[in-house]
Design a protein around this motif. Sequence first.
Motif, PDB file in Angstrom:
ATOM      1  N   MET A   1       0.254   7.467  -0.025  1.00 52.70           N
ATOM      2  CA  MET A   1       0.796   8.637  -0.675  1.00 52.70           C
ATOM      3  C   MET A   1       2.155   8.326  -1.302  1.00 52.70           C
ATOM      4  SD  MET A   1       0.907  12.522   0.536  1.00 52.70           S
ATOM      5  CE  MET A   1       2.298  12.662   1.611  1.00 52.70           C
ATOM      6  N   SER A  80      -3.390  12.085  -4.225  1.00 54.87           N
ATOM      7  CA  SER A  80      -2.770  12.086  -2.899  1.00 54.87           C
ATOM      8  C   SER A  80      -3.759  12.484  -1.802  1.00 54.87           C
ATOM      9  CB  SER A  80      -1.556  13.016  -2.872  1.00 54.87           C
ATOM     10  OG  SER A  80      -1.968  14.358  -3.003  1.00 54.87           O
ATOM     11  N   ASN A  86      -3.604   5.616  -0.162  1.00 49.45           N
ATOM     12  CA  ASN A  86      -2.747   5.675   1.017  1.00 49.45           C
ATOM     13  C   ASN A  86      -2.434   4.248   1.481  1.00 49.45           C
ATOM     14  OD1 ASN A  86      -1.244   6.604   3.095  1.00 49.45           O
ATOM     15  ND2 ASN A  86      -2.981   7.346   4.320  1.00 49.45           N
TER      16      ASN A  86
END
Length: 136
Positions: A1, A80, A86
Amino acid sequence: MHTVAYSLGIYLLNLFLAFISPKFDPSLESDTDMEDGMPAGSSSLPTKSDEEFKPFVRRLPEFKFWHSATRAVCIAFACSWSEIFNLPVFWPVLVVYWLILVFLTMRRQIQSMIKYRYVYWRALLLEASTSHGTVC
């Protein structure tokens, strides 16, 4: 993120720089003036009283700036939610690097604006003072 937010920040910085930059760079001799395609050495100043002179033409128009920024925020929001983006990163390094980029690019841009006298914030303040009577 963190990489999504960092990428969004870099993209928005580039959009903002294009928004505050002139369409034709005064430091380049090969550029052409305004919309009429005249060479940079010839005058684009108005020669008649009914002609209008527009000294500042943005590289990125305001509507395209807001449209691209909104689209980028929506895409970043969607990215995200995905686990693919991530990635494990040490976020303070990204923040410091982004702040250094902002400082260096804005310093260079502001110096160019002062050198070629296309600081349009001053014009906005003058416009606000004439329409409202005072500057806040």
